[in-house]
Motif scaffolding. Structure first.
Motif, short mmCIF file in Angstrom:
data_model
loop_
_atom_site.label_atom_id
_atom_site.label_comp_id
_atom_site.label_asym_id
_atom_site.label_seq_id
_atom_site.Cartn_x
_atom_site.Cartn_y
_atom_site.Cartn_z
N PRO B 248 5.74 1.99 9.27
CA PRO B 248 5.43 0.56 9.08
C PRO B 248 6.32 -0.09 8.01
O PRO B 248 6.36 -1.31 7.93
CB PRO B 248 3.96 0.58 8.63
CG PRO B 248 3.77 1.92 8.00
CD PRO B 248 4.64 2.85 8.80
N ALA B 296 -5.04 -16.46 22.75
CA ALA B 296 -4.66 -16.50 21.34
C ALA B 296 -3.42 -15.65 21.16
O ALA B 296 -3.07 -14.86 22.03
CB ALA B 296 -5.79 -15.95 20.49
N GLU B 302 -4.00 -18.15 11.99
CA GLU B 302 -5.45 -18.13 12.21
C GLU B 302 -5.91 -16.82 12.85
O GLU B 302 -7.07 -16.44 12.71
CB GLU B 302 -5.88 -19.32 13.08
CG GLU B 302 -5.16 -19.32 14.43
CD GLU B 302 -5.82 -20.17 15.50
OE1 GLU B 302 -6.38 -21.22 15.17
OE2 GLU B 302 -5.76 -19.75 16.68
N PHE B 303 -5.00 -16.15 13.55
CA PHE B 303 -5.41 -14.96 14.30
C PHE B 303 -6.08 -13.92 13.43
O PHE B 303 -7.10 -13.34 13.80
CB PHE B 303 -4.19 -14.33 15.01
CG PHE B 303 -4.57 -13.23 15.96
CD1 PHE B 303 -4.87 -13.52 17.28
CD2 PHE B 303 -4.63 -11.91 15.54
CE1 PHE B 303 -5.23 -12.51 18.16
CE2 PHE B 303 -5.00 -10.90 16.41
CZ PHE B 303 -5.30 -11.20 17.73
N SER B 304 -5.51 -13.65 12.26
CA SER B 304 -6.03 -12.56 11.42
C SER B 304 -6.77 -13.12 10.21
O SER B 304 -7.02 -12.40 9.25
CB SER B 304 -4.88 -11.66 10.96
OG SER B 304 -3.99 -12.39 10.12
N TYR B 305 -7.14 -14.40 10.27
CA TYR B 305 -7.76 -15.03 9.11
C TYR B 305 -9.13 -14.43 8.79
O TYR B 305 -10.00 -14.32 9.63
CB TYR B 305 -7.88 -16.54 9.36
CG TYR B 305 -8.33 -17.29 8.13
CD1 TYR B 305 -7.40 -17.74 7.20
CD2 TYR B 305 -9.68 -17.51 7.88
CE1 TYR B 305 -7.80 -18.39 6.05
CE2 TYR B 305 -10.10 -18.15 6.73
CZ TYR B 305 -9.15 -18.59 5.81
OH TYR B 305 -9.56 -19.22 4.67
N VAL B 306 -9.29 -14.01 7.55
CA VAL B 306 -10.63 -13.70 7.03
C VAL B 306 -10.76 -14.54 5.76
O VAL B 306 -9.73 -14.93 5.19
CB VAL B 306 -10.84 -12.20 6.70
CG1 VAL B 306 -11.09 -11.40 7.95
CG2 VAL B 306 -9.68 -11.63 5.92
N HIS B 307 -11.99 -14.82 5.32
CA HIS B 307 -12.08 -15.79 4.22
C HIS B 307 -11.15 -15.38 3.08
O HIS B 307 -11.10 -14.24 2.66
CB HIS B 307 -13.52 -15.96 3.74
CG HIS B 307 -14.23 -14.68 3.49
ND1 HIS B 307 -15.22 -14.19 4.31
CD2 HIS B 307 -14.05 -13.75 2.53
CE1 HIS B 307 -15.61 -13.03 3.85
NE2 HIS B 307 -14.94 -12.73 2.77
N VAL B 311 -4.74 -11.76 7.13
CA VAL B 311 -4.38 -10.37 6.85
C VAL B 311 -2.88 -10.18 7.07
O VAL B 311 -2.21 -9.49 6.31
CB VAL B 311 -5.19 -9.42 7.77
CG1 VAL B 311 -4.71 -7.98 7.61
CG2 VAL B 311 -6.68 -9.53 7.48
N ARG B 312 -2.36 -10.83 8.13
CA ARG B 312 -0.92 -10.75 8.41
C ARG B 312 -0.31 -12.13 8.17
O ARG B 312 -0.35 -12.98 9.06
CB ARG B 312 -0.68 -10.30 9.85
CG ARG B 312 -1.18 -8.90 10.12
CD ARG B 312 -0.94 -8.43 11.55
NE ARG B 312 -1.99 -7.51 11.91
CZ ARG B 312 -3.03 -7.82 12.68
NH1 ARG B 312 -3.12 -9.01 13.23
NH2 ARG B 312 -3.96 -6.92 12.93
N PRO B 313 0.25 -12.33 6.98
CA PRO B 313 0.67 -13.67 6.61
C PRO B 313 2.02 -14.10 7.18
O PRO B 313 2.32 -15.28 7.19
CB PRO B 313 0.73 -13.61 5.08
CG PRO B 313 0.95 -12.17 4.76
CD PRO B 313 0.35 -11.37 5.87
N SER B 317 4.78 -8.64 9.40
CA SER B 317 3.56 -7.93 9.78
C SER B 317 3.12 -8.31 11.19
O SER B 317 2.51 -7.51 11.90
CB SER B 317 2.45 -8.19 8.78
OG SER B 317 2.31 -9.57 8.53
N ARG B 320 5.52 -6.57 13.76
CA ARG B 320 5.20 -5.14 13.69
C ARG B 320 3.87 -4.86 14.41
O ARG B 320 3.75 -3.89 15.17
CB ARG B 320 5.11 -4.72 12.22
CG ARG B 320 4.82 -3.25 12.03
CD ARG B 320 4.71 -2.89 10.55
NE ARG B 320 3.53 -3.50 9.95
CZ ARG B 320 3.29 -3.53 8.64
NH1 ARG B 320 4.17 -3.02 7.79
NH2 ARG B 320 2.20 -4.09 8.17
N GLN B 321 2.90 -5.71 14.20
CA GLN B 321 1.61 -5.55 14.87
C GLN B 321 1.79 -5.63 16.39
O GLN B 321 1.31 -4.79 17.14
CB GLN B 321 0.61 -6.62 14.41
CG GLN B 321 -0.60 -6.85 15.32
CD GLN B 321 -1.50 -5.64 15.44
OE1 GLN B 321 -1.48 -4.76 14.56
NE2 GLN B 321 -2.27 -5.55 16.51
N HIS B 325 1.53 -2.41 18.68
CA HIS B 325 0.40 -2.43 19.60
C HIS B 325 0.88 -2.11 21.02
O HIS B 325 0.39 -1.19 21.67
CB HIS B 325 -0.30 -3.79 19.56
CG HIS B 325 -1.60 -3.81 20.31
ND1 HIS B 325 -2.09 -4.94 20.92
CD2 HIS B 325 -2.51 -2.84 20.55
CE1 HIS B 325 -3.24 -4.65 21.51
NE2 HIS B 325 -3.53 -3.39 21.30
#
Ligand code: SF4
Ligand code: SF4
Ligand code: FES
Lengths: 281, 371
Positions: B248, B296, B302-307, B311-313, B317, B320-321, B325
């Motif tokens: 990675p 999506a 927005e895809f990996s958004y958590v408050h 996660v992948r800015p 990333s 790579r994801q 995948h």
């Protein structure tokens, strides 16, 4: 050719039922606990979550924070952090919300019978582990030494203070609470939750640990536990990712090879160690 | 599994008139979707006869380029374009339920009955990938299930490779593997037709055909072999899943991140990409709301958004994801490759990022290091 879809169950798992709020309680500013009833609810296992919908706004994954031996009450503790959780927090007793679940891999609490149990929680992470504590207290004789290590940012942010007091009074469980920033009148521990491991009493070989909180705190806690001699596969964490479906269909919650919603949210440290050390995975 | 055809397994040959009869027979109780030339590209739309097909048109494809030009007289000389069959089985938007007046009303289960005409090997493989994702549980998408259970598939074996195709290395083409009702191969001005299911055999026996000769079979095999020989790209999949998962932090991810625009084109055109986001649509004049899911992309914030944040800015990333995948973690999750080698992501990437090149670069750097 057509896909042979056997036994055509055509109910859509994305469609919620209407849950009614029986009771609402403000825990601390910005955190409320709801007690709900929903038709068809069959109960849950500690660590599982529901998808809660606010009509007109959206849907979020929230773990169940109640007691699994009381299957009629669906208890959720919600922090007001986004549009949906904000709107849900404003609902009152008698109001309805959408609910579907329960989903996800639970904490293997029953499998820890006969062993020492260490529960480590950070901040709102106390809510998803509360079902574990209820279970341990109700079946106290089945377990060895039981320890709860809980860290909050400030004394005013400590959740479930009344219950913590009651559990502590039972004297058959070691409960240590620490805060990052003390305020006047606080006489307890100060420092991150991992500083509490020094005083904790458990036999590493026969310990099962349940850890829930911010990812960085879980990483430090898991490392502290392995340093103390607890096996990586006896340490369980509850992960959080963006969840749109909760059932393995939307793709959002992927974490390396895992879908957090269906392969988790509870994973062992053995499963998580590598993926949690890769930045931005 | 449905049994394969027990009768009418002998290949037959269809003239263009015979194909017209086949389309008409399918149209009796299905909506026939096939290739149509529109705005300079072949897309999949309702067709009613051979006259709708892009006869005499082929495509030139390369990283970031797609162009159509006239060549020969084939109906299926083009390869894959920007649209895919997922648009029909797993549409860009799906209503899930509506709420209003204190009740929740599920969206009625999809009733469309499609017949797909011109499904290539890589596309049939992509449908099998989405079958696994949406139908293998523990939970299932009932709208997909209903459309899929009603679908009739006429595959076409490729006799010409597209410029970005690499199906041979992904073992999905140019000849379609079982899973079709009928497979066609263009031979001269006719089509060799093979049944792959009872339904396919039955419908073939109901339209005008002639028995296939050895010469017809040889011509079809030669056409397919020609496409295979033409293929300019490949991915060496040997040990690739581990290679990507274990690296990675490979510097190549930074190189590709510098080029990637996060435009999400690759995920929109990919026939296996399945991700969706759930949206809430409120009526303006009442308290009624509609819950919908829509395609999506893992290339969005927005895809990996958590408050607190994504996660992948950024592009590193996210690319790579996406690639790990497709070629790696898909195996862990679904025991199959998430890439079928259709080449769409290469063609439709505005900057020509090429998954085959990226996979090769990571492998060659590591092998050069002896790693
Ligand atoms: S990753 Fe690219 S080549 Fe592979 S199936 Fe998707 S669009 Fe086609
Ligand atoms: S790889 Fe290409 S198509 Fe995909 S998001 Fe990046 S620029 Fe867009
Ligand atoms: S939340 Fe949708 S796949 Fe996990």
């Amino acid at each position: 050719m057509a896909h042979p879809v056997e036994q055509m169950d055509m109910t859509d798992p994305m469609v919620p039922t209407l849950a009614r709020i029986l009771r609402k309680r403000v825990e601390i500013p910005g955190v409320v606990t709801f007690e709900l009833e929903a038709p068809g609810w069959q109960g849950f296992a500690p660590g599982q979550f529901n998808m809660l919908s606010l009509f007109g706004v959206g849907e979020i994954a929230i773990s169940v924070s109640g007691y699994d031996a009381e299957p009629d009450r669906i208890v959720h503790t919600i922090r007001d952090v986004g549009a949906t959780s904000h709107g849900l927090s404003l609902l009152e007793e008698g109001d309805t919300m959408g609910l579907r679940g329960p989903y996800g891999v639970p904490w293997p609490v029953a499998d820890a019978a006969g062993r020492d149990v260490v529960v480590v929680a950070g901040g709102l992470g106390l809510a998803p582990v509360r079902p574990i504590l209820y279970h341990l207290l109700a079946n106290r004789g089945d377990y060895g030494k039981v320890t709860l290590l809980y860290g909050a940012r400030r004394p005013e942010e400590i959740l479930f203070t009344e219950e913590l007091g009651q559990w502590r009074a039972q004297l058959d469980m070691d409960i240590e609470v620490t805060v990052d920033h003390a305020s006047p009148g606080w006489h307890g521990h100060v420092g991150v939750v991992t500083t509490l491991f020094r005083g904790a009493d458990f036999s590493p070989d026969t310990t099962t640990a349940f850890v829930c909180g911010p990812e960085i705190m879980m990483r430090f806690a898991a490392n502290a536990l392995t340093d103390a001699g607890v096996a990586a596969d006896d340490i369980y964490l509850s992960m959080e990712r963006n969840m749109q479906c909760g059932i393995g269909l939307c793709g959002h919650c992927q974490l390396g090879p895992y879908f957090v919603c269906k392969d988790g949210p509870v994973f062992t440290w053995g499963q998580m160690r590598r993926v949690m050390t890769v930045k931005e995975l | 599994m449905t049994a394969t055809a027990t009768k009418d397994v002998t290949p037959v040959v269809l003239s263009h008139a015979g194909l017209d009869a086949l389309i008409a027979a399918l149209a009796v109780d299905r909506q026939v979707i096939g290739p149509v030339r529109r705005d300079g590209a072949v897309v999949y739309e309702p067709v009613s006869s051979v006259a709708d097909l892009p006869r005499g048109w082929v495509d030139d494809q390369a990283g970031g380029t797609y162009r159509m030009r006239r060549e020969g007289d084939r109906l299926f000389g083009y390869t894959v374009g920007p649209s895919s069959w997922k648009r029909f089985l797993h549409p860009p938007k799906q209503v899930l339920w509506r709420a209003g007046d204190g009740a929740i009303t599920p969206e009625p289960i999809a009733k469309e009955r499609f017949a797909f005409l011109g499904v290539r090997g890589c596309e049939l493989a992509a449908i099998a990938v989405q079958d696994k994702v949406f139908l293998d549980g523990p939970y299932r998408d009932p709208h997909y299930a209903a459309r899929r259970a009603a679908a009739f598939i006429v595959a076409v074996n490729c006799t010409r490779a597209g410029g970005t195709c690499f199906c041979v290395s992904m073992e999905t083409g140019p000849k379609a593997a079982p899973g079709y009702d009928i497979a066609l191969t263009e031979i001269g001005g006719e089509l060799l037709a093979e049944a792959g299911s009872d339904a396919g055999g039955m419908i073939l026996s109901a339209v005008p055909t002639r028995p296939a000769t050895q010469a017809d079979l040889d011509a079809a095999a030669a056409g397919i072999a020609g496409a295979e020989a033409q293929m300019g790209r490949a991915i060496n999949t040997e040990g690739l899943a581990d290679l990507l998962t274990d690296n990675p932090d490979h510097p190549r991810w930074d190189v590709v991140a510098d080029r990637c625009l996060n435009c999400a084109n690759c995920t929109m055109v990919c026939p296996t990409c399945f991700c969706t986001t759930v949206d809430e649509v409120s009526a303006l004049d009442s308290d009624a709301t509609t819950r919908e899911s829509r395609w999506a992309s893992c290339f969005t914030t927005e895809f990996s958004y958590v408050h607190g944040g994504a996660v992948r800015p950024g592009a590193k990333s996210r690319y790579r994801q996406w690639m790990t995948h497709k070629l790696g973690s898909w195996w862990d999750q679904f025991d199959m490759s998430g890439c079928t080698g259709c080449g769409r992501c290469v063609t439709w990437c505005p900057v020509g990022i090429d998954i085959t090149e990226e996979a090769a670069a990571i492998r060659s750097d590591l092998e050069a290091e002896g790693g």
